[in-house]
Design a protein around this motif. Sequence first.
Motif, PDB file in Angstrom:
ATOM      1  N   ARG A   1     -12.478  51.904  26.124  1.00 34.33           N
ATOM      2  CA  ARG A   1     -13.813  51.466  25.706  1.00 34.33           C
ATOM      3  C   ARG A   1     -14.525  50.834  26.899  1.00 34.33           C
ATOM      4  N   ARG A   2     -13.961  49.749  27.409  1.00 31.54           N
ATOM      5  CA  ARG A   2     -14.462  49.054  28.605  1.00 31.54           C
ATOM      6  C   ARG A   2     -13.235  48.696  29.437  1.00 31.54           C
ATOM      7  N   GLU A   3     -13.047  49.414  30.515  1.00 29.97           N
ATOM      8  CA  GLU A   3     -11.861  49.212  31.341  1.00 29.97           C
ATOM      9  C   GLU A   3     -12.239  48.999  32.796  1.00 29.97           C
ATOM     10  N   ASN A   4     -11.468  48.154  33.469  1.00 27.47           N
ATOM     11  CA  ASN A   4     -11.621  47.918  34.899  1.00 27.47           C
ATOM     12  C   ASN A   4     -10.279  48.154  35.557  1.00 27.47           C
TER      13      ASN A   4
ATOM     14  N   ARG B   1     -14.716  51.154  35.200  1.00 30.15           N
ATOM     15  CA  ARG B   1     -15.001  50.713  36.564  1.00 30.15           C
ATOM     16  C   ARG B   1     -13.701  50.825  37.346  1.00 30.15           C
TER      17      ARG B   1
ATOM     18  N   GLU C   1     -20.466  54.983  23.905  1.00 28.33           N
ATOM     19  CA  GLU C   1     -20.360  54.898  25.363  1.00 28.33           C
ATOM     20  C   GLU C   1     -19.051  54.219  25.756  1.00 28.33           C
ATOM     21  N   ASN C   2     -18.284  54.882  26.579  1.00 29.17           N
ATOM     22  CA  ASN C   2     -17.034  54.367  27.128  1.00 29.17           C
ATOM     23  C   ASN C   2     -17.300  54.033  28.593  1.00 29.17           C
ATOM     24  N   VAL C   3     -16.893  52.850  29.031  1.00 29.50           N
ATOM     25  CA  VAL C   3     -17.216  52.377  30.375  1.00 29.50           C
ATOM     26  C   VAL C   3     -15.930  52.184  31.166  1.00 29.50           C
TER      27      VAL C   3
END
Length: 183
Positions: A81-84, A109, A105-107
């Motif tokens: 989903r939201r990964e760094n 970085r 939206e999948n984010v």
Amino acid sequence: MSRWNSGEVFFALVLIGIGALLLLGNLGLFALNPNLFWPIILILFGLWLIWQAFVPGARYRGGAITGLGEFAPDLSGKEIRRENYSHGFGDFDLDLTRAVLRDGENVVRASHGLGDLTVRVPRELAVRVHASAGMGEANVFGQHSGGFGPTLTFQSDDYASATRKLDLEASVGLGAVKVVRSQ
């Protein structure tokens, strides 16, 4: 995740510091011994690793921060989903083709200090990509830019209307960043 807590800031500061030392040496204001270059790099990298181990919040729960060598996280079945993701030295291979990307939206970085960063994305997925390097190359789906500060931006034609999409930011300090579609 704050950019201050990522490896990007550390490696940017290392590059600025080395550049400043080289400049001072070329101007004759500092006696620069080239044999000190790698020991200084290793000491700074060691300090960064210590900082990563002991500073609360230095590690991000939604991704991975690693240091040295080849890094290829196994994302099979992992929901994104939201990964760094951040890596220091070596090759970094981020294969998103086996990850689970939900509707919306999948984010992701991905930042890398020194070496090559390769990101693989599913062929059918709508993507928006921003790829950059401090010094080196950026390659996104065959588009190429190189030298100091290369940057490439790409957006699928159907990105705005797609039900499932990926917003990807991939950066490397010194080396190459490459974004490719799966075969």
